[in-house]
Design an enzyme around this catalytic site. Structure first.
Site, mmCIF file in Angstrom:
data_model
loop_
_atom_site.group_PDB
_atom_site.id
_atom_site.type_symbol
_atom_site.label_atom_id
_atom_site.label_comp_id
_atom_site.label_asym_id
_atom_site.label_seq_id
_atom_site.Cartn_x
_atom_site.Cartn_y
_atom_site.Cartn_z
ATOM 1 N N ARG A 1 91.722 27.547 45.267
ATOM 2 C CA ARG A 1 90.920 28.399 46.138
ATOM 3 C C ARG A 1 90.614 29.710 45.410
ATOM 4 O O ARG A 1 91.455 30.233 44.677
ATOM 5 C CB ARG A 1 91.678 28.726 47.435
ATOM 6 N N HIS B 1 81.986 24.302 43.584
ATOM 7 C CA HIS B 1 82.994 23.650 44.431
ATOM 8 C C HIS B 1 82.764 22.130 44.472
ATOM 9 O O HIS B 1 82.636 21.528 45.549
ATOM 10 C CB HIS B 1 82.973 24.256 45.847
#
Ligand code: GLV
Length: 309
Positions: free
Chosen positions: A224, A272
């Site tokens: 993250r 991502h």
């Protein structure tokens, strides 16, 4: 049994159609922000609004359409006793292992040099790879971290792992807890972050951590964005402590157009995608767990609310 599907996917039927096949006795609903309560037993969610928990008061469990539950945990409206279940692997770990292997091999085999040489029509052979010069340290030894560790250890890279608790994995030297982070880092040249985002892992990768890595470090973040202090990475790159960073996750996504990472010569940015959620495997896993939970059988992947993942 009523199951409510809550995600921003503009084509929710891509999920609900296979779900109906797997749960023929269930009534399946798609979240409507303006609709009435459906009194769902289960919800399948990706970044739901807080309104879900204000409206649906009969939920027995919610299933997250991803491995990371940080955005759910950050919702103050999430009832503290509600069972939250995260996605377990579902085809993601192999993709992550492949992404990381690709980045590691690009660096360890100097592929960029050969691309430059091709442009110049140069045939020049550099010395063979020495794997002991590329020790990999994996932050997080969950399903994803373990798969990455196994893949790289199989290719004879030295592999170190660091996690909250002790792990014993073939071919991997493991370290546990804050007290063993120092020795883990001093062995590591290729730092791979697969940790979930929690209060403990937020801002973990800062200048202080980066300066403990072996020289010419490569930093790969697939966990993250909030685990990495962005200015500290830029400083470590400026100072040559880190030679390259490969980032798939960011504090703000999409990465803002004027963000310095986009143009940085030593940073690779991907949007991502290191592991995409695979619909078929995901629906199958969640349907199986709904069946088990409804039948009173234990299920795995239940989030420990005190740990935050
Ligand atoms: C993706 O980031 C996930 O949490 O599965």
């Amino acid at each position: 049994m009523k199951v409510l599907f809550v995600s921003g996917d503009p084509k929710p039927e891509r999920w609900t159609t296979p779900l109906k096949t797997l749960l023929p006795d269930a009534e399946i609903f798609v979240w409507d922000a303006d609709g009435p309560p459906v009194n769902a037993d289960y919800a399948i969610v990706w970044q739901p609004s807080a309104a879900l928990f204000e409206r649906e008061k009969t939920l027995k469990a919610i299933f997250n359409l991803g491995a990371g539950v940080d955005s759910l945990m950050a919702l103050p409206a999430l009832p503290p006793a509600l069972t939250v279940v995260r996605l377990e692997d579902a085809g993601m770990s192999v993709q992550m292992a492949e992404y990381i292997l690709h980045q590691l091999v690009e660096a360890s085999r100097g592929m960029e040099t050969y691309r430059d040489q091709q442009r110049q029509g140069t045939w020049k052979i550099h010395r063979p790879i020495r794997r002991d010069e590329w020790p990999v340290g994996i932050l997080g030894l969950g399903q994803i971290g373990q798969r990455v560790a196994r893949t790289l250890a199989d290719l004879d890279y030295p592999v170190y792992g660091w996690a909250r608790s002790e792990h014993s994995l073939d071919g991997v030297t493991s370290y546990a807890g804050p007290g063993e982070l120092g020795p883990f880092l001093s062995n590591t040249r290729v730092l791979v972050n697969t940790l979930p985002l929690t209060d403990t892992t937020r801002d973990l990768i800062d200048y202080q951590l980066l300066r403990q890595l072996r020289p010419g470090a490569l930093v790969i973040n697939v966990g993250r964005g909030e685990s990495l202090v962005e200015e500290d990475l830029l400083q470590a790159l400026d100072e040559g402590l880190v030679s390259r960073a490969v980032l798939d996750v960011f504090r703000k996504e999409p990465l803002p157009a004027d963000h310095p990472f986009w143009q940085h010569p030593d940073i690779a940015v991907t949007p991502h995608i290191s592991a995409r959620t695979l619909r078929e495997a995901t629906v199958e896993q969640i349907a199986g767990k709904i069946r088990d939970h409804a039948g009173g059988r234990p299920i795995s992947g239940v989030v420990d609310r005190s740990r935050g993942y």
